[in-house]
Design a protein around this motif. Structure first.
Motif, short mmCIF file in Angstrom:
data_model
loop_
_atom_site.label_atom_id
_atom_site.label_comp_id
_atom_site.label_asym_id
_atom_site.label_seq_id
_atom_site.Cartn_x
_atom_site.Cartn_y
_atom_site.Cartn_z
N PHE A 28 0.83 -1.20 0.00
CA PHE A 28 0.00 0.00 0.00
C PHE A 28 0.87 1.25 0.00
O PHE A 28 0.60 2.22 -0.71
CB PHE A 28 -0.95 -0.01 1.21
N GLU A 29 1.94 1.23 0.77
CA GLU A 29 2.87 2.36 0.81
C GLU A 29 3.53 2.56 -0.56
O GLU A 29 3.70 3.71 -1.01
CB GLU A 29 3.93 2.16 1.89
N GLN A 30 3.89 1.47 -1.22
CA GLN A 30 4.48 1.58 -2.56
C GLN A 30 3.49 2.24 -3.52
O GLN A 30 3.87 3.11 -4.31
CB GLN A 30 4.85 0.20 -3.10
N LEU A 31 2.25 1.83 -3.44
CA LEU A 31 1.22 2.38 -4.31
C LEU A 31 1.04 3.88 -4.05
O LEU A 31 0.99 4.68 -4.99
CB LEU A 31 -0.09 1.63 -4.08
N LYS A 32 0.98 4.26 -2.79
CA LYS A 32 0.84 5.67 -2.44
C LYS A 32 2.03 6.49 -2.93
O LYS A 32 1.85 7.61 -3.42
CB LYS A 32 0.68 5.84 -0.93
N GLU A 33 3.23 5.93 -2.82
CA GLU A 33 4.43 6.64 -3.28
C GLU A 33 4.37 6.92 -4.78
O GLU A 33 4.72 8.02 -5.23
CB GLU A 33 5.68 5.84 -2.95
N ILE A 34 3.94 5.94 -5.55
CA ILE A 34 3.84 6.15 -6.99
C ILE A 34 2.82 7.24 -7.30
O ILE A 34 3.10 8.15 -8.09
CB ILE A 34 3.47 4.84 -7.73
N VAL A 35 1.65 7.15 -6.67
CA VAL A 35 0.60 8.15 -6.92
C VAL A 35 1.10 9.54 -6.53
O VAL A 35 0.95 10.51 -7.29
CB VAL A 35 -0.69 7.77 -6.17
N ASP A 36 1.70 9.65 -5.35
CA ASP A 36 2.20 10.95 -4.90
C ASP A 36 3.27 11.50 -5.83
O ASP A 36 3.32 12.71 -6.08
CB ASP A 36 2.77 10.84 -3.48
N SER A 37 4.12 10.62 -6.36
CA SER A 37 5.20 11.08 -7.23
C SER A 37 4.68 11.62 -8.56
O SER A 37 5.38 12.38 -9.24
CB SER A 37 6.20 9.95 -7.48
N ASP A 42 3.48 15.88 -12.25
CA ASP A 42 3.39 15.60 -13.68
C ASP A 42 1.95 15.68 -14.18
O ASP A 42 1.70 16.12 -15.30
CB ASP A 42 4.00 14.24 -14.00
N PHE A 43 0.99 15.26 -13.36
CA PHE A 43 -0.41 15.41 -13.74
C PHE A 43 -0.74 16.89 -13.94
O PHE A 43 -1.39 17.27 -14.92
CB PHE A 43 -1.34 14.81 -12.67
N LYS A 52 -0.18 21.67 -20.21
CA LYS A 52 -0.07 21.01 -21.53
C LYS A 52 1.36 20.61 -21.88
O LYS A 52 1.78 20.67 -23.03
CB LYS A 52 -0.63 21.91 -22.64
N ASN A 53 2.13 20.17 -20.89
CA ASN A 53 3.50 19.73 -21.09
C ASN A 53 3.49 18.27 -21.53
O ASN A 53 3.15 17.37 -20.76
CB ASN A 53 4.27 19.92 -19.77
N ASN A 54 3.87 18.02 -22.78
CA ASN A 54 3.81 16.66 -23.33
C ASN A 54 4.77 15.69 -22.66
O ASN A 54 4.47 14.51 -22.52
CB ASN A 54 4.06 16.68 -24.83
N ALA A 55 5.94 16.16 -22.25
CA ALA A 55 6.89 15.28 -21.57
C ALA A 55 6.30 14.79 -20.25
O ALA A 55 6.49 13.63 -19.86
CB ALA A 55 8.21 16.00 -21.33
N ALA A 56 5.58 15.65 -19.58
CA ALA A 56 4.92 15.25 -18.33
C ALA A 56 3.86 14.18 -18.62
O ALA A 56 3.66 13.27 -17.82
CB ALA A 56 4.29 16.45 -17.64
N GLY A 57 3.21 14.29 -19.76
CA GLY A 57 2.22 13.29 -20.15
C GLY A 57 2.86 11.92 -20.32
O GLY A 57 2.26 10.89 -19.95
N THR A 58 4.06 11.89 -20.86
CA THR A 58 4.79 10.63 -21.00
C THR A 58 5.09 10.04 -19.63
O THR A 58 4.93 8.83 -19.41
CB THR A 58 6.10 10.85 -21.79
N ARG A 59 5.51 10.88 -18.70
CA ARG A 59 5.79 10.41 -17.34
C ARG A 59 4.51 9.92 -16.65
O ARG A 59 4.54 8.93 -15.91
CB ARG A 59 6.47 11.50 -16.52
N VAL A 60 3.40 10.60 -16.90
CA VAL A 60 2.12 10.17 -16.34
C VAL A 60 1.77 8.78 -16.87
O VAL A 60 1.38 7.89 -16.10
CB VAL A 60 1.00 11.18 -16.65
N ARG A 61 1.89 8.58 -18.16
CA ARG A 61 1.57 7.28 -18.74
C ARG A 61 2.46 6.18 -18.16
O ARG A 61 1.98 5.09 -17.85
CB ARG A 61 1.71 7.31 -20.26
#
Length: 69
Positions: free
Chosen positions: A4-13, A17-18, A25-34
């Motif tokens: 659960f902590e791992q999941l929260k860390e990913i979401v928080d990170s 980028d979101f 409208k930063n496309n590089a951030a969109g790549t990181r989000v995906r």
């Protein structure tokens, strides 16, 4: 609770980028989000498999959870 902590860390990170992708409208951030969403998907699958394995072990040991689906 480690998973659960791992999941929260990913979401928080991904929060910055979101914001960068959807608001600025930063496309590089969109790549990181995906990529982050793919990481979440993979972790969720691992958690599902672990949960099923734990459930199956308990059932085999005669400690089933009643009518769980």
């Amino acid at each position: 609770m480690k998973r659960f902590e791992q999941l929260k860390e990913i979401v928080d990170s991904l929060e910055d980028d979101f914001e960068k992708f959807y608001d600025k409208k930063n496309n590089a951030a969109g790549t990181r989000v995906r990529k982050g969403m793919q990481d979440i998907k993979n972790l969720a699958q691992e958690i599902r498999l672990e949960a099923q394995e734990i459930k199956s072990k308990k059932k085999r040991q005669g400690k089933g959870g009643g009518g769980w689906i």
